[in-house]
Structures are given as C-alpha cells and as structure tokens.
Design an enzyme around this catalytic site. Structure first.
Site, PDB file in Angstrom:
ATOM      1  N   THR A  89       0.866  -1.180   0.000  1.00  0.00           N
ATOM      2  CA  THR A  89       0.000   0.000   0.000  1.00  0.00           C
ATOM      3  C   THR A  89       0.902   1.228   0.000  1.00  0.00           C
ATOM      4  O   THR A  89       1.593   1.497   0.992  1.00  0.00           O
ATOM      5  CB  THR A  89      -0.900   0.026   1.251  1.00  0.00           C
ATOM      6  N   LYS A 164      -7.610   1.840  -3.027  1.00  0.00           N
ATOM      7  CA  LYS A 164      -7.235   1.398  -1.675  1.00  0.00           C
ATOM      8  C   LYS A 164      -7.291   2.589  -0.696  1.00  0.00           C
ATOM      9  O   LYS A 164      -7.781   2.464   0.424  1.00  0.00           O
ATOM     10  CB  LYS A 164      -5.829   0.795  -1.708  1.00  0.00           C
ATOM     11  N   LYS A 232       0.028   4.966   8.638  1.00  0.00           N
ATOM     12  CA  LYS A 232       0.845   5.084   7.407  1.00  0.00           C
ATOM     13  C   LYS A 232      -0.066   5.290   6.195  1.00  0.00           C
ATOM     14  O   LYS A 232       0.173   6.161   5.356  1.00  0.00           O
ATOM     15  CB  LYS A 232       1.690   3.818   7.228  1.00  0.00           C
TER      16      LYS A 232
HETATM   17  P1  NAP Z   1       5.456  -6.328   7.609  1.00  0.00           P
HETATM   18  O1  NAP Z   1       5.006  -7.586   8.266  1.00  0.00           O
HETATM   19  O2  NAP Z   1       5.968  -5.209   8.438  1.00  0.00           O
HETATM   20  O3  NAP Z   1       6.584  -6.757   6.523  1.00  0.00           O
HETATM   21  C1  NAP Z   1       7.254  -5.788   5.766  1.00  0.00           C
HETATM   22  C2  NAP Z   1       8.102  -6.469   4.706  1.00  0.00           C
HETATM   23  O4  NAP Z   1       8.714  -5.454   3.907  1.00  0.00           O
HETATM   24  C3  NAP Z   1       9.226  -7.325   5.277  1.00  0.00           C
HETATM   25  O5  NAP Z   1       9.452  -8.430   4.446  1.00  0.00           O
HETATM   26  C4  NAP Z   1      10.416  -6.357   5.218  1.00  0.00           C
HETATM   27  O6  NAP Z   1      11.665  -7.009   5.161  1.00  0.00           O
HETATM   28  C5  NAP Z   1      10.124  -5.673   3.907  1.00  0.00           C
HETATM   29  N1  NAP Z   1      10.798  -4.377   3.773  1.00  0.00           N
HETATM   30  C6  NAP Z   1      10.563  -3.240   4.471  1.00  0.00           C
HETATM   31  N2  NAP Z   1      11.376  -2.250   4.047  1.00  0.00           N
HETATM   32  C7  NAP Z   1      12.127  -2.773   3.054  1.00  0.00           C
HETATM   33  C8  NAP Z   1      13.134  -2.246   2.221  1.00  0.00           C
HETATM   34  N3  NAP Z   1      13.530  -0.969   2.320  1.00  0.00           N
HETATM   35  N4  NAP Z   1      13.704  -3.062   1.297  1.00  0.00           N
HETATM   36  C9  NAP Z   1      13.304  -4.348   1.203  1.00  0.00           C
HETATM   37  N5  NAP Z   1      12.356  -4.906   1.953  1.00  0.00           N
HETATM   38  C10 NAP Z   1      11.770  -4.123   2.878  1.00  0.00           C
HETATM   39  O7  NAP Z   1       4.294  -5.684   6.701  1.00  0.00           O
HETATM   40  P2  NAP Z   1       2.989  -6.400   6.118  1.00  0.00           P
HETATM   41  O8  NAP Z   1       1.920  -6.406   7.161  1.00  0.00           O
HETATM   42  O9  NAP Z   1       3.365  -7.658   5.421  1.00  0.00           O
HETATM   43  O10 NAP Z   1       2.527  -5.281   5.032  1.00  0.00           O
HETATM   44  C11 NAP Z   1       3.152  -5.207   3.763  1.00  0.00           C
HETATM   45  C12 NAP Z   1       2.336  -4.229   2.894  1.00  0.00           C
HETATM   46  O11 NAP Z   1       0.980  -4.717   2.775  1.00  0.00           O
HETATM   47  C13 NAP Z   1       2.245  -2.813   3.497  1.00  0.00           C
HETATM   48  O12 NAP Z   1       2.299  -1.843   2.478  1.00  0.00           O
HETATM   49  C14 NAP Z   1       0.872  -2.816   4.174  1.00  0.00           C
HETATM   50  O13 NAP Z   1       0.325  -1.523   4.285  1.00  0.00           O
HETATM   51  C15 NAP Z   1       0.084  -3.687   3.220  1.00  0.00           C
HETATM   52  N6  NAP Z   1      -1.095  -4.347   3.851  1.00  0.00           N
HETATM   53  C16 NAP Z   1      -0.974  -4.921   5.080  1.00  0.00           C
HETATM   54  C17 NAP Z   1      -2.100  -5.512   5.669  1.00  0.00           C
HETATM   55  C18 NAP Z   1      -2.019  -6.171   7.025  1.00  0.00           C
HETATM   56  O14 NAP Z   1      -3.086  -6.477   7.604  1.00  0.00           O
HETATM   57  N7  NAP Z   1      -0.836  -6.453   7.571  1.00  0.00           N
HETATM   58  C19 NAP Z   1      -3.330  -5.515   4.998  1.00  0.00           C
HETATM   59  C20 NAP Z   1      -3.404  -4.935   3.723  1.00  0.00           C
HETATM   60  C21 NAP Z   1      -2.275  -4.348   3.167  1.00  0.00           C
HETATM   61  P3  NAP Z   1      12.416  -7.486   6.518  1.00  0.00           P
HETATM   62  O15 NAP Z   1      11.885  -8.859   6.806  1.00  0.00           O
HETATM   63  O16 NAP Z   1      13.847  -7.487   6.160  1.00  0.00           O
HETATM   64  O17 NAP Z   1      12.089  -6.485   7.600  1.00  0.00           O
END
Ligand code: NAP
Length: 283
Positions: A89, A164, A232
């Site tokens: 997102t 979104k 965010k």
């Molecule tokens: P998360 O658990 O915090 O995971 C973040 C991922 O991004 C990890 O694999 C992290 O790698 C990687 N990352 C962060 N910064 C990076 C960088 N500079 N270079 C390379 N990799 C990087 O987040 P998430 O919940 O999976 O969410 C991911 C996306 O989906 C976000 O944009 C979020 O808004 C969206 N989303 C989330 C949800 C939800 O319920 N969680 C629902 C809908 C949409 P590391 O393992 O090395 O830290």
C-alpha cells in the site's frame, strides 16, 4: 515473491500452492532461506537474481521508499516483457513513477494493493485493486487469482492505490465514529451486547461496528489492523488529497488520535484501540 512480512509470507505460500512460485527474496535473508527450505524453492540472494529467473514478480513491502528501493534493485536483472505486480500500500504517485521508470525497458508495472488483512492473505481471499495497462492486467489475472477472490481493474497506473486509499478513508471515519458511539452508549448505561446486536442490524451499522464494537465493550483490542499501519495509509491519503489542494477532516482527526495512541505505546494494537481515547470523552 519479494517481501516476506506478515502479508508476503502467506502470499508466497498461496503462489506456491498454485504451482506458480519459482523463488523468494527478502531483505532479511534468513526469512527467505527458511521459507525456501520449507517449500523446496529457491531463496535468491538479490532482487536482480530473482528478476533474471522470473518473468512475473510480486512485491509486498512496507512503504513508498521501500518499493522504490526494491524496484531499483530489480533493474539490473529485469528483461523486456517482464511484469512487476506491487501489492504494497503506497501512494498513487509512487505507482505512476515506477510504471514510468519500467515502461521504457519494456517491463509492465501494475499497482495491486490488497485488502482483507493477514487472514485474507492466508486464505487467498484478498480483495485486489489494480491500476496499470489493461493487457498487463489480463496477463496478471491468473497470478492474482491465486492471492485473492475479488480482483478489480480500476484504470491507469495509480488507480489501484487510489481505490485502496478510498477504502482507508472510510475505515478512518467509521472506526472513529463507532468508538465515539460506544463511549456515549456506555455513559448512558445501555446494555452494550443488546445494543450492538440491535444496531448491528440497523442503517448505521458497518463491518467495524459488528466486529469491533464488542471488543470495545470489553476494552480488548486483539491483533487485527494495526494502528501504526493505518496511520501510514492515512498519511498517503493526506498526501493524495493535498495534491488536489484538499484536506480530509475525518482523516486528519483520526490521524491525531493515532498519533496519541502511538505516543502512549499502543501503535501495534488493533485500530479499535481508538476507544481508549473516546471513552475519556465521558469523565
Ligand atoms: P510487515 O510484516 O511489516 O513486513 C514488511 C516487509 O517489507 C518485510 O518483508 C520487510 O523485510 C520488507 N521491507 C521493508 N522495508 C524494506 C526495504 N527498504 N527493502 C526491502 N524490503 C523491505 O508488513 P505487512 O503487514 O506484510 O505489510 C506489507 C504491505 O501490505 C504494506 O504496504 C501494508 O500496508 C500492506 N497491507 C498490510 C495488511 C495487514 O493487515 N498487515 C493488509 C493490507 C495491506 P524485513 O523482513 O527485512 O524487515
């Protein structure tokens, strides 16, 4: 698959179940190595190596700068005819920028943000909102169908992120007003379970009222949609509205509440924790 966080790990598993996952990459390599060993696939050392071996790449990382960084790291390995699907997102402007960066190299970029949370990612039932070129969307559809059940094409690059953002604006207003209403009902001494059951069938109801008001009544805020993540997303909505010289009052007031919750150490709770603050409106 690039990005194995809470969402990306489940998405990788869904792609693997569908027989469509050659390998994974994650910034913290140990996560990619563990998943690759479990699934019997390749853990690539760099995004460029993954790009050399895969013609369709799915990204799911945290925020705008992170998607930009991953796409930059893909570039040395990307071949003409490749397709990049970004499920993170981020702002619509970032999607348009990356689309414009890849287009001259003959690579398509689609913004494909998702809704449905970690549970939707685990079950492969996400709602996916897509922006970019229509033929690229048709090519991406079978891959997206492994990740979600509702897949909608909204138009040119950035349209998926705009859809979104629209959803996130609604969530901001609804969670805040549900928290306010429950604080009021509690102060009036109403029996909350009966109230929630009755009003849950009325015109003012919503998914958040039916599913989160019961937790507000118990003052419990179990894992769900984290305050920090929605904050965010609301900053993205703020910036996108500012590009139209507009402000969104519901977004601004919810952001203030989230800033307060984060400062109090509640940033990793579900957004229903807003009730912590609205309940103090009635001393
Ligand atoms: P998360 O658990 O915090 O995971 C973040 C991922 O991004 C990890 O694999 C992290 O790698 C990687 N990352 C962060 N910064 C990076 C960088 N500079 N270079 C390379 N990799 C990087 O987040 P998430 O919940 O999976 O969410 C991911 C996306 O989906 C976000 O944009 C979020 O808004 C969206 N989303 C989330 C949800 C939800 O319920 N969680 C629902 C809908 C949409 P590391 O393992 O090395 O830290």
């Amino acid at each position: 698959m690039l990005g194995l966080g809470a969402m990306g790990t489940h998405m990788a598993r869904s792609l693997h179940r569908g027989g469509d996952l050659a390998g994974v990459w994650n910034r913290t390599a140990s996560k990619a190595q563990a998943l690759a060993a479990e699934l019997g696939i390749t853990a690539f050392d760099t995004p460029a190596e993954l790009a050399r071996r895969c013609d369709i790449m799915v990204i799911c990382v945290s925020a705008d700068a992170d998607v930009r960084a991953v796409v930059q790291e893909l570039l040395p390995g990307i071949a003409a005819g490749s397709l990049v699907l970004d499920c993170s997102t981020v702002g619509a402007g970032t999607a348009r920028e990356l689309h414009a960066l890849l287009a001259p190299r003959g690579t398509e970029f689609l913004d494909c943000p998702v809704s449905g949370g970690v549970e939707g990612a685990r079950l492969g039932t996400l709602a996916i909102m897509v922006g970019g070129e229509a033929p690229a969307f048709e090519r991406a559809r079978p891959v997206l169908a492994l990740l979600g059940k509702t897949i909608t094409y909204f138009g040119p690059s950035g349209s998926g992120q705009a859809a979104k953002a629209t959803n996130q604006i609604m969530c901001a207003g609804i969670i805040q007003v549900v928290a306010e209403a429950i604080a009021f009902a509690k102060a009036e001494g109403l029996p909350l379970p009966a109230l929630i059951d009755t009003l849950g069938k009325g015109a003012g109801s919503s998914w958040y009222f039916v599913n989160r008001a019961p937790f507000m009544a118990k003052q419990e805020y179990p894992a769900g949609f984290r305050v920090r993540l929605h904050a965010k997303d609301l900053r993205i909505c703020h910036d996108m509205a500012a590009a139209h010289s507009a402000t969104l009052p519901a977004v601004e007031s919810t952001l203030k509440l989230y800033d307060e919750l984060i400062a109090q150490g509640h940033g990793d709770e579900d957004i229903s924790a807003v009730f912590r603050l609205t309940s103090t409106l009635f001393p």
